[in-house]
Motif scaffolding. Structure first.
Motif, PDB file in Angstrom:
ATOM      1  N   VAL A   1     -26.925   0.584 -12.487  1.00  0.00           N
ATOM      2  CA  VAL A   1     -26.767   1.247 -13.612  1.00  0.00           C
ATOM      3  C   VAL A   1     -25.423   2.228 -13.556  1.00  0.00           C
ATOM      4  O   VAL A   1     -24.904   2.685 -14.482  1.00  0.00           O
ATOM      5  CB  VAL A   1     -27.999   2.418 -13.751  1.00  0.00           C
ATOM      6  CG1 VAL A   1     -28.003   3.515 -12.520  1.00  0.00           C
ATOM      7  CG2 VAL A   1     -27.848   2.998 -15.279  1.00  0.00           C
ATOM      8  N   GLY A   2     -24.794   2.479 -12.161  1.00  0.00           N
ATOM      9  CA  GLY A   2     -23.816   3.142 -12.093  1.00  0.00           C
ATOM     10  C   GLY A   2     -24.045   4.613 -11.576  1.00  0.00           C
ATOM     11  O   GLY A   2     -25.137   4.731 -11.337  1.00  0.00           O
ATOM     12  N   THR A   3     -22.723   5.270 -11.698  1.00  0.00           N
ATOM     13  CA  THR A   3     -23.055   6.633 -11.141  1.00  0.00           C
ATOM     14  C   THR A   3     -23.534   7.669 -12.434  1.00  0.00           C
ATOM     15  O   THR A   3     -22.870   7.374 -13.509  1.00  0.00           O
ATOM     16  CB  THR A   3     -21.542   7.141 -10.663  1.00  0.00           C
ATOM     17  OG1 THR A   3     -21.366   6.168  -9.515  1.00  0.00           O
ATOM     18  CG2 THR A   3     -21.694   8.672 -10.173  1.00  0.00           C
ATOM     19  N   ALA A   4     -24.281   8.477 -12.220  1.00  0.00           N
ATOM     20  CA  ALA A   4     -24.726   9.675 -13.147  1.00  0.00           C
ATOM     21  C   ALA A   4     -23.468  10.386 -13.450  1.00  0.00           C
ATOM     22  O   ALA A   4     -22.585  10.867 -12.555  1.00  0.00           O
ATOM     23  CB  ALA A   4     -25.747  10.307 -12.430  1.00  0.00           C
ATOM     24  N   PRO A   5     -23.218  10.726 -14.899  1.00  0.00           N
ATOM     25  CA  PRO A   5     -22.291  11.810 -15.178  1.00  0.00           C
ATOM     26  C   PRO A   5     -22.563  13.110 -14.347  1.00  0.00           C
ATOM     27  O   PRO A   5     -23.657  13.595 -14.220  1.00  0.00           O
ATOM     28  CB  PRO A   5     -22.458  11.750 -16.697  1.00  0.00           C
ATOM     29  CG  PRO A   5     -23.198  10.398 -17.165  1.00  0.00           C
ATOM     30  CD  PRO A   5     -23.965  10.405 -15.649  1.00  0.00           C
ATOM     31  N   PRO A   6     -21.331  13.740 -14.152  1.00  0.00           N
ATOM     32  CA  PRO A   6     -21.494  14.972 -13.534  1.00  0.00           C
ATOM     33  C   PRO A   6     -22.470  16.095 -14.408  1.00  0.00           C
ATOM     34  O   PRO A   6     -23.006  16.924 -13.984  1.00  0.00           O
ATOM     35  CB  PRO A   6     -20.104  15.558 -13.648  1.00  0.00           C
ATOM     36  CG  PRO A   6     -19.433  14.487 -13.674  1.00  0.00           C
ATOM     37  CD  PRO A   6     -19.848  13.281 -14.477  1.00  0.00           C
ATOM     38  N   ALA A   7     -22.465  16.036 -15.680  1.00  0.00           N
ATOM     39  CA  ALA A   7     -23.244  16.855 -16.768  1.00  0.00           C
ATOM     40  C   ALA A   7     -24.576  16.630 -16.408  1.00  0.00           C
ATOM     41  O   ALA A   7     -25.219  17.404 -16.284  1.00  0.00           O
ATOM     42  CB  ALA A   7     -22.715  16.538 -18.048  1.00  0.00           C
TER      43      ALA A   7
ATOM     44  N   ALA B   1     -36.407  -8.072  -8.618  1.00  0.00           N
ATOM     45  CA  ALA B   1     -36.673  -6.568  -9.125  1.00  0.00           C
ATOM     46  C   ALA B   1     -35.785  -6.459 -10.316  1.00  0.00           C
ATOM     47  O   ALA B   1     -34.704  -6.692 -10.506  1.00  0.00           O
ATOM     48  CB  ALA B   1     -36.437  -5.697  -8.083  1.00  0.00           C
ATOM     49  N   LYS B   2     -36.467  -6.135 -11.544  1.00  0.00           N
ATOM     50  CA  LYS B   2     -35.322  -5.778 -12.680  1.00  0.00           C
ATOM     51  C   LYS B   2     -35.313  -4.292 -12.816  1.00  0.00           C
ATOM     52  O   LYS B   2     -33.957  -3.999 -12.967  1.00  0.00           O
ATOM     53  CB  LYS B   2     -36.453  -6.163 -13.950  1.00  0.00           C
ATOM     54  CG  LYS B   2     -36.768  -7.336 -14.055  1.00  0.00           C
ATOM     55  CD  LYS B   2     -35.746  -8.289 -14.418  1.00  0.00           C
ATOM     56  CE  LYS B   2     -36.146  -9.806 -14.623  1.00  0.00           C
ATOM     57  NZ  LYS B   2     -35.425 -10.893 -13.701  1.00  0.00           N
ATOM     58  N   GLU B   3     -36.282  -3.372 -12.286  1.00  0.00           N
ATOM     59  CA  GLU B   3     -36.007  -2.074 -12.174  1.00  0.00           C
ATOM     60  C   GLU B   3     -36.336  -1.501 -10.910  1.00  0.00           C
ATOM     61  O   GLU B   3     -37.515  -2.172 -10.154  1.00  0.00           O
ATOM     62  CB  GLU B   3     -36.763  -1.323 -13.293  1.00  0.00           C
ATOM     63  CG  GLU B   3     -36.323  -1.483 -14.673  1.00  0.00           C
ATOM     64  CD  GLU B   3     -36.705  -0.248 -15.631  1.00  0.00           C
ATOM     65  OE1 GLU B   3     -38.037   0.283 -15.299  1.00  0.00           O
ATOM     66  OE2 GLU B   3     -36.535  -0.139 -16.637  1.00  0.00           O
ATOM     67  N   VAL B   4     -35.889  -0.644 -10.010  1.00  0.00           N
ATOM     68  CA  VAL B   4     -36.393  -0.349  -8.917  1.00  0.00           C
ATOM     69  C   VAL B   4     -36.254   1.467  -9.100  1.00  0.00           C
ATOM     70  O   VAL B   4     -35.895   2.167  -9.947  1.00  0.00           O
ATOM     71  CB  VAL B   4     -35.170  -0.402  -7.895  1.00  0.00           C
ATOM     72  CG1 VAL B   4     -34.957  -1.932  -7.872  1.00  0.00           C
ATOM     73  CG2 VAL B   4     -33.820   0.198  -8.157  1.00  0.00           C
ATOM     74  N   VAL B   5     -37.121   1.733  -7.841  1.00  0.00           N
ATOM     75  CA  VAL B   5     -37.253   3.399  -8.074  1.00  0.00           C
ATOM     76  C   VAL B   5     -36.083   3.798  -7.318  1.00  0.00           C
ATOM     77  O   VAL B   5     -35.389   3.511  -6.375  1.00  0.00           O
ATOM     78  CB  VAL B   5     -38.527   3.660  -7.200  1.00  0.00           C
ATOM     79  CG1 VAL B   5     -38.654   5.251  -7.192  1.00  0.00           C
ATOM     80  CG2 VAL B   5     -39.774   3.270  -7.852  1.00  0.00           C
ATOM     81  N   GLY B   6     -35.386   4.582  -8.339  1.00  0.00           N
ATOM     82  CA  GLY B   6     -33.918   5.043  -7.836  1.00  0.00           C
ATOM     83  C   GLY B   6     -34.113   6.680  -7.256  1.00  0.00           C
ATOM     84  O   GLY B   6     -33.201   7.221  -6.714  1.00  0.00           O
ATOM     85  N   GLY B   7     -35.213   7.524  -7.580  1.00  0.00           N
ATOM     86  CA  GLY B   7     -35.554   8.671  -7.225  1.00  0.00           C
ATOM     87  C   GLY B   7     -37.017   8.955  -7.464  1.00  0.00           C
ATOM     88  O   GLY B   7     -37.834   8.298  -7.854  1.00  0.00           O
TER      89      GLY B   7
ATOM     90  N   PRO C   1     -26.693   9.061 -22.533  1.00  0.00           N
ATOM     91  CA  PRO C   1     -27.451   8.455 -23.685  1.00  0.00           C
ATOM     92  C   PRO C   1     -27.276   7.013 -23.518  1.00  0.00           C
ATOM     93  O   PRO C   1     -28.357   6.060 -23.922  1.00  0.00           O
ATOM     94  CB  PRO C   1     -26.756   8.788 -24.705  1.00  0.00           C
ATOM     95  CG  PRO C   1     -25.366   9.514 -24.412  1.00  0.00           C
ATOM     96  CD  PRO C   1     -25.421   9.858 -23.029  1.00  0.00           C
ATOM     97  N   SER C   2     -26.519   6.374 -22.576  1.00  0.00           N
ATOM     98  CA  SER C   2     -26.652   4.841 -22.414  1.00  0.00           C
ATOM     99  C   SER C   2     -27.310   4.637 -21.244  1.00  0.00           C
ATOM    100  O   SER C   2     -27.643   3.276 -21.169  1.00  0.00           O
ATOM    101  CB  SER C   2     -25.032   4.208 -22.213  1.00  0.00           C
ATOM    102  OG  SER C   2     -24.669   4.963 -20.740  1.00  0.00           O
ATOM    103  N   TRP C   3     -28.112   5.405 -20.482  1.00  0.00           N
ATOM    104  CA  TRP C   3     -28.753   4.942 -19.490  1.00  0.00           C
ATOM    105  C   TRP C   3     -30.150   4.440 -19.929  1.00  0.00           C
ATOM    106  O   TRP C   3     -30.750   4.932 -21.016  1.00  0.00           O
ATOM    107  CB  TRP C   3     -29.359   6.359 -18.876  1.00  0.00           C
ATOM    108  CG  TRP C   3     -30.261   6.202 -17.432  1.00  0.00           C
ATOM    109  CD1 TRP C   3     -29.822   5.963 -16.305  1.00  0.00           C
ATOM    110  CD2 TRP C   3     -31.517   6.552 -17.480  1.00  0.00           C
ATOM    111  NE1 TRP C   3     -30.883   5.853 -15.504  1.00  0.00           N
ATOM    112  CE2 TRP C   3     -31.975   6.180 -16.230  1.00  0.00           C
ATOM    113  CE3 TRP C   3     -32.440   6.746 -18.390  1.00  0.00           C
ATOM    114  CZ2 TRP C   3     -33.498   6.333 -15.822  1.00  0.00           C
ATOM    115  CZ3 TRP C   3     -33.836   7.192 -18.078  1.00  0.00           C
ATOM    116  CH2 TRP C   3     -34.230   6.746 -16.963  1.00  0.00           C
ATOM    117  N   GLU C   4     -30.687   3.441 -19.386  1.00  0.00           N
ATOM    118  CA  GLU C   4     -31.943   2.874 -19.629  1.00  0.00           C
ATOM    119  C   GLU C   4     -32.903   2.901 -18.514  1.00  0.00           C
ATOM    120  O   GLU C   4     -32.530   2.532 -17.371  1.00  0.00           O
ATOM    121  CB  GLU C   4     -31.903   1.372 -20.457  1.00  0.00           C
ATOM    122  CG  GLU C   4     -31.003   1.279 -21.739  1.00  0.00           C
ATOM    123  CD  GLU C   4     -31.076   0.260 -22.292  1.00  0.00           C
ATOM    124  OE1 GLU C   4     -31.572  -0.916 -21.568  1.00  0.00           O
ATOM    125  OE2 GLU C   4     -30.631  -0.134 -23.149  1.00  0.00           O
TER     126      GLU C   4
END
Length: 123
Positions: free
Chosen positions: A13-19, A69-75, A103-106
């Motif tokens: 998914v990439g790096t979360a935005p600083p906000a 794995a399509k989705e993983v536990v990230g936190g 907003p683009s996060w899924e």
């Protein structure tokens, strides 16, 4: 009652935005301060994980990443809540912060009650 709240998403998914990082930090500080959050953290990628499986009576060890794995536990977070609805509302807040700041996060948030030492999971 304690709940395990798991944030699940695609691993790439990439790096979360600083906000979002800032908003989540504020939310978590408040939750720790009011006692509703017991513990929380992000997880390393599955490439740095190992899964121990049992299938057909055989135990095997498999190092990640896991192609299936399509989705993983990230936190995760361990929350203290008075009701299931209250715990779900905390999970909803996490998704809403992602919606607002990324907003683009899924992904999804799963909320599951943790059994106490003298109880088993409900059937």
């Amino acid at each position: 009652m304690r709940y395990l709240v798991m944030v699940k998403m695609a691993e790439d998914v990439g790096t979360a935005p600083p906000a979002l990082v800032e908003a989540m930090g504020t939310e978590m500080q408040q939750a720790f301060a009011d006692g509703s959050m017991i513990d929380a953290g992000g997880l390393y990628p599955t490439a740095q994980s190992t899964e121990i499986r049992m299938r057909a009576g055989a135990v095997t060890t498999v190092d990640g990443p896991f192609a299936e794995a399509k989705e993983v536990v990230g936190g995760y977070a361990i929350m203290e809540a008075r009701s299931h609805e209250e715990a779900v509302e905390g999970g909803r807040r996490v998704v809403e912060l992602h919606q607002q700041h990324w907003p683009s996060w899924e992904g999804s948030v799963e909320v599951r009650r943790i059994t106490g030492p003298d109880e088993g999971p409900a059937q």
